[in-house]
Design an enzyme around this catalytic site. Structure first.
Site, PDB file in Angstrom:
ATOM      1  N   THR A 193      34.399 -53.759  51.392  1.00  0.00           N
ATOM      2  CA  THR A 193      34.578 -54.524  52.622  1.00  0.00           C
ATOM      3  C   THR A 193      35.732 -53.933  53.413  1.00  0.00           C
ATOM      4  OG1 THR A 193      33.808 -56.543  51.542  1.00  0.00           O
ATOM      5  CG2 THR A 193      35.054 -56.801  53.591  1.00  0.00           C
ATOM      6  N   ARG A 217      45.218 -32.459  52.326  1.00  0.00           N
ATOM      7  CA  ARG A 217      45.392 -31.925  53.686  1.00  0.00           C
ATOM      8  C   ARG A 217      44.378 -32.507  54.658  1.00  0.00           C
ATOM      9  NH1 ARG A 217      47.096 -25.582  52.328  1.00  0.00           N
ATOM     10  NH2 ARG A 217      48.727 -26.163  50.846  1.00  0.00           N
ATOM     11  N   ASP A 241      36.881 -52.161  47.835  1.00  0.00           N
ATOM     12  CA  ASP A 241      36.057 -53.304  47.439  1.00  0.00           C
ATOM     13  C   ASP A 241      34.747 -53.418  48.210  1.00  0.00           C
ATOM     14  OD1 ASP A 241      36.987 -54.068  49.906  1.00  0.00           O
ATOM     15  OD2 ASP A 241      37.748 -56.028  49.270  1.00  0.00           O
ATOM     16  N   ASP A 261      43.218 -49.356  54.309  1.00  0.00           N
ATOM     17  CA  ASP A 261      42.402 -50.188  53.422  1.00  0.00           C
ATOM     18  C   ASP A 261      42.345 -49.474  52.079  1.00  0.00           C
ATOM     19  OD1 ASP A 261      40.524 -51.673  52.083  1.00  0.00           O
ATOM     20  OD2 ASP A 261      38.986 -51.559  53.629  1.00  0.00           O
TER      21      ASP A 261
END
Length: 404
Positions: A267, A191, A265, A261
């Site tokens: 980045t 939520r 990683d 994203d």
């Protein structure tokens, strides 16, 4: 956890406020932008934890502008019910600001409330099973708005670290308008938020949700109508499902340039989601944006992320260590973050700070009154309406912080 920088609640007669009316404060946006707060009432000083002069007492009566003569942490043991026409001015607290710790708050009937620059942190000792506006460490819904509420805006706010086993950002459900602009949802299992009804979700950041999901699109037979525009979703260590879940044909969403994203990683290298039902959990994708009162300046999702990390939360005069830690988690871009089951109360700020001299007790320091043509020995001038339309004390409060 909710750290409020700006929450405005305006239960008005019309479903969309008149943009020409006076803003709640410079920079107020969205459905709740015209909340009146305590403009026609009186000033109340919070000086301690209990009884007269307490935050609980301050919030118990309508038509008040609440200022703080003490900083640090105020502890509450029972839920605080906030009255209507209240302006809670956290930016007035000395030291590093103010935190309300314990149990939670209810804004159920707090029409025309304005809340700025304050940290509400609940914790394991709070009541479970109730929806509430609270700060860190909510036991049920950390920050929920639901029912027949009209014209609400939550902007520049942190909503995170809901406590396990029911770790939730919260419900945002109203058929009469909720705006969510430039907020950070972080470390909630699910939520982030769950949306039903009329909703405008723009320039927000969602980080490290758990298996329950990030943005939950209705998940019901009721009809929903939402703008979902230029937000950034970033998976963290706890993330195991995609950004959007539980949508259906009853959820009508206009979507645009929402970045995701997912690779954890370290980045920032997200990209826009496809504008198809497959990327938005089977919601009914709309071709035309809903005509809601949006943000004054819409940013691209990467720019919104930068803005949120720099500005979100009760950051005046500075963030506390808890908020700093949460921002640092996001900046790890997938490497840091966790779902928690108990708070670290030892991290709360207990410094009280020193309040400025205010001879007449009207909430405006002498140095400001003397510099701006007010009388530091006449308490009545604080609530007089200035040429700007704001009460003199509101002009002072607005001067303390930048326009959001």
């Amino acid at each position: 956890m909710v750290v409020l920088k700006s929450l405005t609640i305006a239960c008005l007669a019309t479903p969309i406020p008149n943009a020409s009316a006076l803003l709640a404060f410079p920079g107020a946006e969205g459905f709740g932008q015209n909340a009146v707060g305590g403009r026609t009432g009186s000033v109340y000083h919070v000086i301690g934890d209990s009884g007269e002069g307490s935050f609980r007492d301050a919030a118990s009566k309508s038509n008040r502008i609440v200022v703080f003569d003490v900083g640090g942490t105020v502890k509450i043991t029972e839920r605080v019910v906030v009255s209507k026409n209240i302006y809670i001015a956290g930016q007035t607290a000395p030291g590093n600001g103010i935190t309300i710790y314990g149990n939670g708050l209810s804004f159920s009937n707090a029409n025309d409330a304005i809340v700025r620059y304050i940290r509400f942190r609940m914790g394991k000792g709070g009541d479970s099973g109730k929806d509430h506006v609270s700060a860190t460490w909510g036991r049920d819904e950390t920050f929920s708005i639901n029912g027949a509420v009209h014209n609400v805006t939550v902007q520049n706010t942190i909503i995170g670290q809901g406590l396990q086993t029911h770790s939730c950002g919260g419900l945002m459900q109203s058929d009469f308008g909720i705006s969510l602009f430039r907020n950070l949802y972080i470390d909630n299992k699910t939520r982030n938020p769950k949306v039903k009804g009329m909703n405008d979700f723009q320039n927000n950041v969602v980080y490290n949700w758990g298996g329950g999901g990030a943005y939950i699109a209705g998940d019901s037979d009721g009809q929903s109508y939402a703008n979902i525009i230029n937000n950034y979703f970033i998976s963290g260590p706890s993330t195991s499902v995609s950004a959007f879940t539980r949508g259906n044909a009853n959820f009508h969403g206009y979507v645009s340039e929402n970045y995701y994203d997912s690779n954890k990683d370290g980045t920032l290298n997200g990209s826009p989601l496809c504008v198809q039902t497959s990327c938005y959990s089977d919601m009914d994708i709309q071709k035309t944006q809903f005509d809601y009162p949006g943000p004054e300046r819409l940013m691209a999702a990467p720019d919104a992320l930068t803005y949120v990390l720099s500005n979100v939360g009760a950051n005046f005069p500075g963030r506390d260590e808890i908020d700093k830690g949460l921002v640092a988690e996001v900046q790890s871009f997938g490497k840091k973050g966790e779902l928690i089951s108990a708070e670290n109360a030892g991290s709360l700020d207990n410094s009280k700070g020193n309040v400025a001299t205010d001879t007449d007790g009207d909430g405006i320091p002498d140095v400001y009154e003397d510099a701006h043509g007010l009388n530091s020995r006449d308490a009545s001038d604080a609530m007089k309406i200035s040429s700007s339309g704001y009460a003199n004390i509101e002009v002072y409060l607005n001067s303390l912080v930048p326009s959001s």
